[in-house]
Design an enzyme around this catalytic site. Structure first.
Site, PDB file in Angstrom:
ATOM      1  N   ARG A 111      -3.439   6.695   0.925  1.00 14.71           N
ATOM      2  CA  ARG A 111      -3.971   7.904   1.575  1.00 14.71           C
ATOM      3  C   ARG A 111      -3.005   8.630   2.499  1.00 14.71           C
ATOM      4  O   ARG A 111      -3.240   9.773   2.849  1.00 14.71           O
ATOM      5  CB  ARG A 111      -5.245   7.545   2.354  1.00 14.71           C
ATOM      6  CG  ARG A 111      -6.432   7.297   1.464  1.00 14.71           C
ATOM      7  CD  ARG A 111      -7.515   6.555   2.199  1.00 14.71           C
ATOM      8  NE  ARG A 111      -7.041   5.208   2.527  1.00 14.71           N
ATOM      9  CZ  ARG A 111      -7.791   4.266   3.073  1.00 14.71           C
ATOM     10  NH1 ARG A 111      -9.033   4.521   3.404  1.00 14.71           N
ATOM     11  NH2 ARG A 111      -7.298   3.076   3.316  1.00 14.71           N
ATOM     12  N   TYR A 149     -14.516 -12.434   0.005  1.00 17.87           N
ATOM     13  CA  TYR A 149     -15.249 -11.182  -0.236  1.00 17.87           C
ATOM     14  C   TYR A 149     -16.479 -11.431  -1.101  1.00 17.87           C
ATOM     15  O   TYR A 149     -17.516 -10.780  -0.928  1.00 17.87           O
ATOM     16  CB  TYR A 149     -14.343 -10.145  -0.913  1.00 17.87           C
ATOM     17  CG  TYR A 149     -13.420  -9.433   0.054  1.00 17.87           C
ATOM     18  CD1 TYR A 149     -13.874  -8.360   0.818  1.00 17.87           C
ATOM     19  CD2 TYR A 149     -12.105  -9.841   0.221  1.00 17.87           C
ATOM     20  CE1 TYR A 149     -13.040  -7.718   1.716  1.00 17.87           C
ATOM     21  CE2 TYR A 149     -11.251  -9.202   1.112  1.00 17.87           C
ATOM     22  CZ  TYR A 149     -11.732  -8.145   1.861  1.00 17.87           C
ATOM     23  OH  TYR A 149     -10.906  -7.515   2.756  1.00 17.87           O
ATOM     24  N   ARG A 174       0.819  -1.225   0.000  1.00 19.87           N
ATOM     25  CA  ARG A 174       0.000   0.000   0.000  1.00 19.87           C
ATOM     26  C   ARG A 174       0.853   1.276   0.000  1.00 19.87           C
ATOM     27  O   ARG A 174       0.453   2.300   0.559  1.00 19.87           O
ATOM     28  CB  ARG A 174      -0.940   0.044   1.210  1.00 19.87           C
ATOM     29  CG  ARG A 174      -2.064  -0.968   1.167  1.00 19.87           C
ATOM     30  CD  ARG A 174      -3.193  -0.462   0.281  1.00 19.87           C
ATOM     31  NE  ARG A 174      -4.266  -1.429   0.201  1.00 19.87           N
ATOM     32  CZ  ARG A 174      -5.353  -1.387   0.964  1.00 19.87           C
ATOM     33  NH1 ARG A 174      -5.513  -0.432   1.829  1.00 19.87           N
ATOM     34  NH2 ARG A 174      -6.275  -2.309   0.822  1.00 19.87           N
ATOM     35  N   ARG A 197      -6.717  11.416  -6.075  1.00 20.97           N
ATOM     36  CA  ARG A 197      -7.923  10.661  -5.742  1.00 20.97           C
ATOM     37  C   ARG A 197      -9.151  11.576  -5.809  1.00 20.97           C
ATOM     38  O   ARG A 197     -10.197  11.182  -6.313  1.00 20.97           O
ATOM     39  CB  ARG A 197      -7.727  10.069  -4.347  1.00 20.97           C
ATOM     40  CG  ARG A 197      -8.919   9.536  -3.682  1.00 20.97           C
ATOM     41  CD  ARG A 197      -9.147   8.081  -4.031  1.00 20.97           C
ATOM     42  NE  ARG A 197      -9.911   7.457  -2.979  1.00 20.97           N
ATOM     43  CZ  ARG A 197     -11.181   7.720  -2.722  1.00 20.97           C
ATOM     44  NH1 ARG A 197     -11.849   8.580  -3.457  1.00 20.97           N
ATOM     45  NH2 ARG A 197     -11.791   7.106  -1.728  1.00 20.97           N
ATOM     46  N   ASP A 201      -6.868  -2.884  -7.349  1.00 25.75           N
ATOM     47  CA  ASP A 201      -7.355  -3.560  -6.143  1.00 25.75           C
ATOM     48  C   ASP A 201      -7.635  -5.015  -6.475  1.00 25.75           C
ATOM     49  O   ASP A 201      -7.936  -5.355  -7.619  1.00 25.75           O
ATOM     50  CB  ASP A 201      -8.631  -2.900  -5.619  1.00 25.75           C
ATOM     51  CG  ASP A 201      -8.901  -3.317  -4.182  1.00 25.75           C
ATOM     52  OD1 ASP A 201      -8.343  -2.686  -3.267  1.00 25.75           O
ATOM     53  OD2 ASP A 201      -9.635  -4.309  -3.970  1.00 25.75           O
TER      54      ASP A 201
HETATM   55  O1  CP3 Z   1      -0.085  -1.846  -2.434  1.00 22.68           O
HETATM   56  C1  CP3 Z   1      -0.356  -0.952  -3.254  1.00 22.68           C
HETATM   57  O2  CP3 Z   1       0.039   0.226  -3.122  1.00 22.68           O
HETATM   58  C2  CP3 Z   1      -1.110  -1.327  -4.517  1.00 22.68           C
HETATM   59  C3  CP3 Z   1      -2.531  -1.132  -4.528  1.00 22.68           C
HETATM   60  C4  CP3 Z   1      -3.432  -2.025  -3.686  1.00 22.68           C
HETATM   61  C5  CP3 Z   1      -4.633  -1.546  -3.100  1.00 22.68           C
HETATM   62  N1  CP3 Z   1      -5.293  -2.604  -2.538  1.00 22.68           N
HETATM   63  C6  CP3 Z   1      -5.092  -0.155  -3.146  1.00 22.68           C
HETATM   64  C7  CP3 Z   1      -6.176   0.286  -2.258  1.00 22.68           C
HETATM   65  C8  CP3 Z   1      -3.344  -3.381  -3.389  1.00 22.68           C
HETATM   66  C9  CP3 Z   1      -2.241  -4.382  -3.726  1.00 22.68           C
HETATM   67  C10 CP3 Z   1      -4.535  -3.748  -2.682  1.00 22.68           C
HETATM   68  C11 CP3 Z   1      -4.830  -5.123  -2.234  1.00 22.68           C
HETATM   69  C12 CP3 Z   1      -6.032  -5.388  -1.437  1.00 22.68           C
HETATM   70  N2  CP3 Z   1      -7.275  -4.821  -1.560  1.00 22.68           N
HETATM   71  C13 CP3 Z   1      -6.132  -6.412  -0.449  1.00 22.68           C
HETATM   72  C14 CP3 Z   1      -5.017  -7.350  -0.055  1.00 22.68           C
HETATM   73  C15 CP3 Z   1      -3.984  -6.709   0.799  1.00 22.68           C
HETATM   74  C16 CP3 Z   1      -4.462  -6.281   2.168  1.00 22.68           C
HETATM   75  O3  CP3 Z   1      -4.434  -5.066   2.431  1.00 22.68           O
HETATM   76  O4  CP3 Z   1      -4.845  -7.143   2.959  1.00 22.68           O
HETATM   77  C17 CP3 Z   1      -7.429  -6.381   0.060  1.00 22.68           C
HETATM   78  C18 CP3 Z   1      -7.982  -7.259   1.165  1.00 22.68           C
HETATM   79  C19 CP3 Z   1      -8.148  -5.377  -0.656  1.00 22.68           C
HETATM   80  C20 CP3 Z   1      -9.584  -4.999  -0.517  1.00 22.68           C
HETATM   81  C21 CP3 Z   1      -9.763  -3.607  -0.066  1.00 22.68           C
HETATM   82  N3  CP3 Z   1      -9.437  -2.484  -0.826  1.00 22.68           N
HETATM   83  C22 CP3 Z   1     -10.291  -3.138   1.151  1.00 22.68           C
HETATM   84  C23 CP3 Z   1     -10.774  -4.040   2.282  1.00 22.68           C
HETATM   85  C24 CP3 Z   1     -10.287  -1.739   1.108  1.00 22.68           C
HETATM   86  C25 CP3 Z   1     -10.871  -0.813   2.158  1.00 22.68           C
HETATM   87  C26 CP3 Z   1      -9.959  -0.630   3.297  1.00 22.68           C
HETATM   88  C27 CP3 Z   1      -9.052   0.538   3.060  1.00 22.68           C
HETATM   89  O5  CP3 Z   1      -7.830   0.404   3.284  1.00 22.68           O
HETATM   90  O6  CP3 Z   1      -9.585   1.590   2.676  1.00 22.68           O
HETATM   91  C28 CP3 Z   1      -9.701  -1.337  -0.118  1.00 22.68           C
HETATM   92  C29 CP3 Z   1      -9.478   0.044  -0.601  1.00 22.68           C
HETATM   93  C30 CP3 Z   1      -8.131   0.400  -1.125  1.00 22.68           C
HETATM   94  N4  CP3 Z   1      -7.341  -0.387  -1.911  1.00 22.68           N
HETATM   95  C31 CP3 Z   1      -7.462   1.655  -0.948  1.00 22.68           C
HETATM   96  C32 CP3 Z   1      -6.249   1.595  -1.645  1.00 22.68           C
HETATM   97  C33 CP3 Z   1      -5.221   2.677  -1.804  1.00 22.68           C
HETATM   98  C34 CP3 Z   1      -8.034   2.859  -0.198  1.00 22.68           C
HETATM   99  C35 CP3 Z   1      -9.024   3.493  -1.097  1.00 22.68           C
HETATM  100  C36 CP3 Z   1      -9.138   4.971  -1.013  1.00 22.68           C
HETATM  101  O7  CP3 Z   1      -8.337   5.700  -1.634  1.00 22.68           O
HETATM  102  O8  CP3 Z   1     -10.079   5.421  -0.349  1.00 22.68           O
END
Ligand code: CP3
Length: 342
Positions: free
Chosen positions: A26, A148, A22, A35, A72
């Site tokens: 944010r 999910y 990640r 964003r 994602d």
């Molecule tokens: O790592 C990186 O920088 C690459 C991008 C990436 C994102 N999500 C961006 C993201 C990657 C590799 C993921 C993987 C992901 N997504 C996983 C597996 C890794 C982990 O964290 O366990 C999972 C379970 C998800 C599903 C997901 N996406 C959830 C549960 C959420 C909400 C929780 C949160 O952190 O907001 C997301 C949203 C998400 N994915 C964001 C980002 C940058 C935040 C979104 C925003 O900008 O509001």
């Protein structure tokens, strides 16, 4: 020549590679700005120029060794036909699959093809990336993605676990479809320019021991084998979070190039179990980036000292938290380089 790829290919790197799960997100004001411009998180994921921009943002600020595609794991079920939305401060909301007719409706044949915007992002990033920096593509682990799809969002995964434990036929069919699409999706990322791949099986640790082989290990092995059948040499990092003492077994079963591990696992012990052929990635506790200076530095040193020389990719044990100050990441990279004398 690229420290990340050198470690993944078993060669000795010019320096210890560092990247953070990640790392585009944010906690960076420049991410929040793009964003906002994009509108929603999904609009950002599907806008190749903006997604490429946020992929590259952390590389401009920090001396990192890898970029990870901005997208994602849940775009895969969306591409299979399920409605997906990311609700502000709540997380993902996904249409659910509850039975065999739901599984039948999923379009596995065309899903990977419909994700063209993601491959465009990959190739845009690759064009702009420094030659020393590796580009990582990714997908979710089949269990994490399927959970999910069954639960419809962030949850305790009790329902999905019960379905798996009952051995429902439709659960097996669902997993197979997710695996099939994931293989095709990863291959297309490689064809667009991804140089290494990571499988994020973030909820692997939930699965009880009796189900681990069927639900966690065999699916990841199928994804890795499927990708390698087409792209023999592409290195794969398996992040099966929460396996604890089970990581060595998972590595033997799935044969990744590196095992990504959560905090609390001894990297030195794991590395001895894995042998020379498999590198380790991790595993600073994400919360340590929020701690006082002394605790933060101590935790970083502990990871650096525990890690096997030349066989380690520095990362966190899970994704970076939104409340982290970017300056902390600058300091983290400095501490790593100082420790290594590079
Ligand atoms: O790592 C990186 O920088 C690459 C991008 C990436 C994102 N999500 C961006 C993201 C990657 C590799 C993921 C993987 C992901 N997504 C996983 C597996 C890794 C982990 O964290 O366990 C999972 C379970 C998800 C599903 C997901 N996406 C959830 C549960 C959420 C909400 C929780 C949160 O952190 O907001 C997301 C949203 C998400 N994915 C964001 C980002 C940058 C935040 C979104 C925003 O900008 O509001």
């Amino acid at each position: 020549m690229k420290p990340l790829l050198d470690v993944l290919q078993g060669k000795s790197p010019s320096r210890r590679p560092v990247w953070l799960m990640r790392q585009a997100g944010r906690y960076l004001p420049e991410y929040r700005e793009v964003r906002r411009k994009a509108g929603s998180f999904l609009d950002l994921c599907y806008s190749p120029s903006l997604a490429a921009e946020v992929t590259l943002q952390p590389l401009r600020r920090f001396d990192l060794d890898a970029a990870i595609l901005f997208s994602d794991i849940l775009v895969v079920p969306q591409a299979m036909g399920l409605m997906l939305d990311f609700v502000e401060n709540e997380g993902p909301k996904l249409e659910t699959v509850n039975d065999s007719s739901g599984v039948k409706r999923l379009d596995a044949a065309n899903a990977a093809t419909s994700l063209g915007k993601v491959y465009e992002t990959v190739s845009l990033v690759r064009q702009q990336l420094d030659w020393r920096v590796g580009l990582i593509g990714f997908c979710g682990g089949a269990w994490t993605v399927a959970s999910y799809m069954i639960e419809g969002g962030s949850s305790d995964r009790k329902r999905a676990l019960a379905v798996a434990a009952r051995g429902e036929v439709w659960f097996g069919d669902l997993m197979e479809k997710v695996i099939e699409v994931s293989v095709e999706y990863l291959c297309r990322q490689v064809e667009a320019g991804a140089e290494a791949l990571q499988i994020f099986d973030s909820w692997a640790g939930d699965v009880p021991a009796v189900l681990r082989e069927a639900v966690v290990l065999a699916p990841s092995r199928k994804i890795i084998d499927g990708v390698r059948a087409r792209h023999h040499d592409v290195p794969v990092i398996l992040f099966a979070r929460g396996l604890g003492r089970g990581h060595a077994d998972a590595a033997r079963y799935c044969a990744p190039n590196a095992m990504g591990v959560e905090q609390g696992v001894s990297l030195s012990e794991l590395s001895v179990q894995l042998g020379e052929g498999v590198a380790v990635q991790g595993n600073l506790e994400p919360e340590k980036l929020l701690s006082g200076e002394k605790e933060f530095c101590g935790a970083v040193q502990a990871v650096l000292e525990d890690a096997p020389k030349g066989r380690h990719i520095f990362n966190l044990g899970h994704g970076i938290l939104p409340s982290v100050a970017p300056e902390r990441v600058t300091e983290l990279v400095r501490l790593i380089r100082e420790h290594d004398g590079v």
